[in-house]
Design a protein around this motif. Sequence first.
Motif, PDB file in Angstrom:
ATOM      1  N   UNK A  13       0.825  -1.208   0.000  1.00  0.00           N
ATOM      2  CA  UNK A  13       0.000   0.000   0.000  1.00  0.00           C
ATOM      3  C   UNK A  13       0.861   1.260   0.000  1.00  0.00           C
ATOM      4  N   UNK A  14       2.108   1.113   0.419  1.00  0.00           N
ATOM      5  CA  UNK A  14       2.948   2.288   0.599  1.00  0.00           C
ATOM      6  C   UNK A  14       4.411   1.886   0.474  1.00  0.00           C
ATOM      7  N   UNK A  15       5.239   2.831  -0.009  1.00  0.00           N
ATOM      8  CA  UNK A  15       6.691   2.626  -0.063  1.00  0.00           C
ATOM      9  C   UNK A  15       7.346   3.754   0.722  1.00  0.00           C
ATOM     10  N   UNK A  16       8.337   3.393   1.537  1.00  0.00           N
ATOM     11  CA  UNK A  16       9.073   4.381   2.334  1.00  0.00           C
ATOM     12  C   UNK A  16      10.571   4.199   2.094  1.00  0.00           C
ATOM     13  N   UNK A  17      11.317   5.300   2.199  1.00  0.00           N
ATOM     14  CA  UNK A  17      12.757   5.265   1.918  1.00  0.00           C
ATOM     15  C   UNK A  17      13.553   5.922   3.042  1.00  0.00           C
TER      16      UNK A  17
END
Length: 277
Positions: free
Chosen positions: A250-254
């Motif tokens: 649902x989401x990508x974080x870096x």
Amino acid sequence: MRTLYLDCFSGISGNMFVGMMLQNDISLEGLKETFSRLPVSGYSLICEPVVKQGIQAQYYDVVLDGERAKHEHCCPDEHEYRREHHHEHVHEHPHAHGHHHHVHVHRGLREIKEIIEKADLSAAVKAKSCAVFETLAIAEGKVHGLPPEEVHFHEVGAVDCILDIVGAVWALEESGIEQIGVSPLHTGSGFIQCAHGLMPVPAPATAEILTGLPFYGTAIDGELVTPTGAALVKTLAAYAGPRPEDFVHERIIYGAGTKDLEIPNVLRGYIGEYKMF
């Protein structure tokens, strides 16, 4: 189950992990408040958005008082895991009147566990944070022929590593992450200069921690997986391998590393609901 899948195409370190979690709407103020419960002081936090080859990521780091900004991808030397090419060895030591004087302090596993266990944190955060340090101590002991309880950490026992590990574990709990998967880890390649001379990548303690996990090197020279980063995934991940095809995120974080490499120096996390690995 709420799942985090770590894509370690540019390795992993403790501060990359925390930076990544801060991009997941984890409050920096909440993190600072959590750290205030630990009996450590003499540090400040860096937290800022950066762009790594077109990818916006969150950069996070711990800076000890009187210390220049550090770089997280550097040579681990047995008890001096992080950043020692970039600053003097400063360690917290209780001093009179509540002040802290930075001197060389070797901390054993028991002392580090006491620091964590004294803090007003959830039982799960304490247990998992202590387990990550145990992973480090077991690997370090194996390299040097010592039982884990006799390993004395130098840089690992320093404030920054305690904060990285507790911060990562706390942020996972705060985010409601119930399980973690991890990709094969890109370790980098070549040799790194340590106090004992040139050491191969992955460095001995990191290689021990990576036992049972898939990893690989490429032509990118240098160390991309730090012992702290390796210990976090070794201790906390339920699954290691390629990203499952049926995992719908649902989401990508870096989270950003310090160095600029030929590839984006970021840790990518996919978050979504997924059945147990």
